[in-house]
Design a protein around this motif. Structure first.
Motif: not given
Length: 400
Positions: A342, A345, A374
């Motif tokens: 993450f 991301d 995101v």
């Protein structure tokens, strides 16, 4: 140049919430259209409260001002409400807004921030990671030394030359305390297992998160000295530097501290009392990039080194990378794994990690851009928990 607009993002992290339950990102924009991003590392209140505080600080002290005027902005915030003292939440808000100003300054100059605060010293930054030992069900388990050793081997094989872990037990709001003989033995056994697993290929970084009394910290340090750790982190609760100095004077392990401190004033107290020789400022809390640079310079005077703390999102990490790159007395920087998952991301391009080192970007400003798709898909965080929390029960030996 004039700042005119603020956006904030409370980003919920996916399980197992590596880097905290949520991250607070922000962006500011100038009248001429330059956007700068920042991150707040403030854990005292729910993030919705922190966002309201951020909006107030922005309207009061930054909107309509030139983002180059960092010293003015710092002093306005530091003195807000007739305080002139290191208020944790105010400094967290200031930190996020201040690093976004630096992002704008770098973009306007077409230079990385490190070139504007002294220039590049380091082409690569040695990094370490926490161990993330998982059991057969994929659940993080910090009680099994063999799982810790397996995790250490995994990170060593990826290229890390240093790993960190805290085997001292649950973090109680009633710390510091004396840990039990069985917990002391567990810490010793855990360190032994990890040392045997990595040999001399990795430094061991021992954390306790300020759980211990000075006497208990000394007892633990004596057991761990034979494993030659690089540091003993936060052996006692923050707040009394003389207590930490007592520990530092009674062990050969270098003492490290700083993740819960803010501004040059609190760090000067640590340094002048010889409480620690490794300084771990978090740039999303400490007062921003310029304040962190001043703390690094103070540390240099005392022959102490810096090891920026990062247990948050990648924007604060990017700010720490800028500081570390321009700091002669840099030792090591925290990585959260290899900055994948993450942490990758939420950025348009991930932080550059290779063979145990972070490679500083040569792009302007912080060198990163947010992936707003995101971020918006994971905002806002709806939970009730804070970024990190402590056990509300006292420490009992028979529960250990």
């Amino acid at each position: 140049m004039e700042v005119v607009k603020l956006n904030t993002y409370i980003v919920g992290t996916p399980k197992p919430h590596i880097g905290g339950m949520y991250w607070i990102f922000l962006s500011i924009e100038t009248k001429c259209g330059i956007v700068g991003i920042g991150e707040i590392y403030s854990a005292s209140f729910h993030p919705e409260v922190v966002v309201k505080a951020t909006q107030d600080v922005f309207e009061r002290y930054l909107k309509g001002h030139d983002p180059h005027h960092i010293e003015r902005f710092f002093r306005e915030c530091f003195s807000s409400g007739f305080t002139q003292r290191p208020d944790l939440t105010m400094m967290g808000v200031l930190s996020g807004l201040e690093m976004s100003c630096w992002d704008i300054i770098g973009k306007a100059a077409n230079k990385p921030i490190y070139e504007l605060i002294g220039g590049k010293v380091h082409d690569k930054l040695r990094s370490y990671t926490y161990l993330y030992p998982k059991d057969k069900n994929g659940v993080l388990n910090y009680d099994d030394p063999d799982l810790g050793a397996e995790s250490a081997i995994n990170f060593m094989e990826q290229g890390f030359s240093a790993v960190k872990f805290d085997p001292a037990g649950p973090y109680s709001i009633y710390s510091g305390h004396q840990i039990s003989l069985s917990r002391l033995k567990h810490c010793e056994n855990y360190c032994q297992k990890v040392r045997e697993a990595v040999g001399d290929n990795c430094d061991l970084l021992i954390g306790t998160h300020g759980q211990l009394t000075p006497a208990s910290a000394v007892r633990l340090a004596k057991r761990l000295e034979k494993f030659d750790p690089l540091w003993f982190e936060e052996p006692v609760p923050p707040g009394q530097s003389s207590a930490m100095a007592e520990v530092a004077s009674k062990t050969s392990i270098p003492v490290a501290t700083g993740e819960r401190l803010t501004t040059k004033y609190e760090f000067f107290d640590i340094l002048k009392n010889n409480s620690a020789s490794i300084i771990q400022m978090n740039l999303g809390r400490v007062g921003g990039i310029l304040e962190a640079k001043k703390i690094a310079s103070l540390s240099e005077v005392f022959y102490a080194q810096i090891a920026p703390h990062i247990y948050n999102g990648p924007v604060g990490a990017a700010a720490s990378i800028q500081l570390a790159t321009a700091t002669p007395n840099f030792l090591i920087i925290e990585s959260i794994g290899t900055w994948d998952g993450f942490h990758s991301d939420v950025l348009m391009e991930p932080l550059d990690w290779s063979k145990g080192n972070i490679i500083p970007s040569d792009k302007p400003g912080l060198g990163i851009d947010l992936n707003l798709k995101v971020i918006e898909a994971n905002s806002p965080y709806k939970g009730k928990k804070l970024h990190l929390s402590m056990d509300t029960k006292p420490y009992y030996v028979d529960d250990d």
